[in-house]
Write a protein that holds these residues in place. Sequence first.
Motif, mmCIF file in Angstrom:
data_model
loop_
_atom_site.group_PDB
_atom_site.id
_atom_site.type_symbol
_atom_site.label_atom_id
_atom_site.label_comp_id
_atom_site.label_asym_id
_atom_site.label_seq_id
_atom_site.Cartn_x
_atom_site.Cartn_y
_atom_site.Cartn_z
ATOM 1 N N ILE A 287 7.262 2.831 -4.108
ATOM 2 C CA ILE A 287 8.230 1.868 -4.631
ATOM 3 C C ILE A 287 8.983 1.189 -3.488
ATOM 4 N N MET A 288 9.045 1.869 -2.345
ATOM 5 C CA MET A 288 9.803 1.331 -1.220
ATOM 6 C C MET A 288 8.901 0.721 -0.151
ATOM 7 N N ASP A 289 7.582 0.845 -0.352
ATOM 8 C CA ASP A 289 6.662 0.500 0.716
ATOM 9 C C ASP A 289 5.933 -0.811 0.404
ATOM 10 N N PRO A 290 6.214 -1.880 1.178
ATOM 11 C CA PRO A 290 5.612 -3.179 0.884
ATOM 12 C C PRO A 290 4.084 -3.139 0.853
ATOM 13 N N SER A 291 3.475 -2.219 1.637
ATOM 14 C CA SER A 291 2.014 -2.249 1.684
ATOM 15 C C SER A 291 1.383 -1.623 0.442
ATOM 16 N N SER A 292 2.132 -0.814 -0.295
ATOM 17 C CA SER A 292 1.499 -0.222 -1.478
ATOM 18 C C SER A 292 2.172 -0.610 -2.787
#
Lengths: 286, 313
Positions: free
Chosen positions: B167-172
Amino acid sequence: MKKPIASKIFDAGNGIFLIFLSFITLYPLWHEISLSLSSKAEALQGGFFFFPRGFTFQAYANVLSSDYIWVAYGNTIFVTVVGTLLSLLVTSSMAYPLAKRTLPWKNVWMTLIVFTMIFSGGMIPVYLVVKELSLLNTLWALILPNLVSAFNIIIVINFIRGIPEEIEESAMMDGANPIRIYFSIIIPLCKPVLATLALWIAVGLWNNFFAALIYLNDKALTTLPLLIRQIIAGQQLAEETGQLADSSTESVIAATILLSIIPILAVYPYLQKYFVKGVMLGSVKS
Amino acid sequence: MNGISSVPVTRTKPQARSGRHWREWGKHKYYFVLLLPGLVYFALFHYWPMAGITIAFKDFRLLEGIMGSPWAGLKWFQILFDAPDFWTALRNTIIISFYKLVFSFPAPILLALLLNEVYHSAFKRVIQTIVYFPHFLSWVILGGILFSLFSSDSGLVSFLGMKASPIMDPSSFRGFLVISEVWKDMGWGTIIYLAAISSINPELYEAARIDGGNRFHLVRHITLPSITNTIVILLILRTGQILHVGFEQIFILYNPLVFEVSDVIDTYVYRLGLTMGRYSFATAAGLFQSFVGLLLLLVTNGVARRMGERGLW
């Protein structure tokens, strides 16, 4: 007939996959239930929650002692009950005349209704209309703008067309006008289809978040989805849940979520087949 | 509206026609009484907003209202197409939509085929009851559940071998949007396909079995071709929705850390119009979205018909 070995292997694999899928579907819910029943310290620690840790009803006690949950519950029940009844009333009262092939300009009315399925004014124009009608910050803003769907009207029209003409004709002979026939004959006969639609409409209204988000801006008018959103977003957390010092916010959020889906959880297993029937009704037409 | 001018003209003489016409209206007066509340509803909440679209071409001011505000031509569209935020939102919308089309569209079809192969009916019913359920939870509820499930210390994140919460990770984050949607609606989506499958004539299967077809052959040559039309129709409807990627889901799940990869047109319109009060600008963006949707619907429907499938019309 004996099944080939490859077929048996496939059956086993398929069964295992479907069980795994069910587990993945259920675990998040189970996690939330366990979390809501865990003590503050355990909930804060995180990790997997296959079972409640430090079992306690504290989070529920705290949530239920806050005024907001009751306000939200009351408003959500009002919107769901009034919205569903009103929607069924207007949907069926439109469907009955439109089911008459002799109705003047019938195709015009149908075209105007069906056109709304493929094109709409969009978020901002609808908002401005609601504002213009002074419906902002009233619960009616959650009910009226999406009161009737063209799709539901078509479903009811098809159902009414299946009712034998003779029933209506004999009532006409007795001097009943169409409005009386609608209330005393058509509505009772349409019960099955209206009940199915009612389930859909009610769940939609119960879960409605978007309309509450854009049209309501008053604490006394909060609804369950809005309340949950606010608690999660941590806005006014201290204010709204000030008395919650005894349990962690994690378990309080979980308890609030469960309290708000209890009505759905309670009726779902019994009503599931009617929901499914609703989809079938729709797919016949589309 | 266009519809009104296209009333079917009957082939009788004008005077005779209008006389009979009015008598027809009179005979149906009670029906019109019943119809009226609904027509008022459609006029107020559907056609009035459609007229309100004109503010995309105006300098809308609240005090002057929709009618009174001065015209501004294509000014807002020019500003829109010059705004880098808009292009980010459009790109995100298309990317997320594409992922959803590729992954969450076929998922219910596959699941329906698998469910159809289950012969133990009680087992099948239990599985169906379970997988249909998440459909009834709103994104607000699911958001709450997902936040606690995928918080960095939940155990699940490290169990799945992820370095950071998706939820916090732009790549996933985009992948997370797609998977959570599949999780929510895959089961429910099978209903329509299972209905289509159940209407297949059993004699077809019988004949194929006698010809020596195995289960895979039956699926490949009977089940799939029989539900192709259902798939095509749902695909056309889906294409019309390409620029609507689910406001609620994204609005609930996104946050400043993943803003750059998940701000879509819906959230852009919401932010501009309802939180910043730039009504005309936001309406222009919304109109662009509806227009493209309508265009895509027409194009895919045309393509489907050209390929010999039955389209929507």
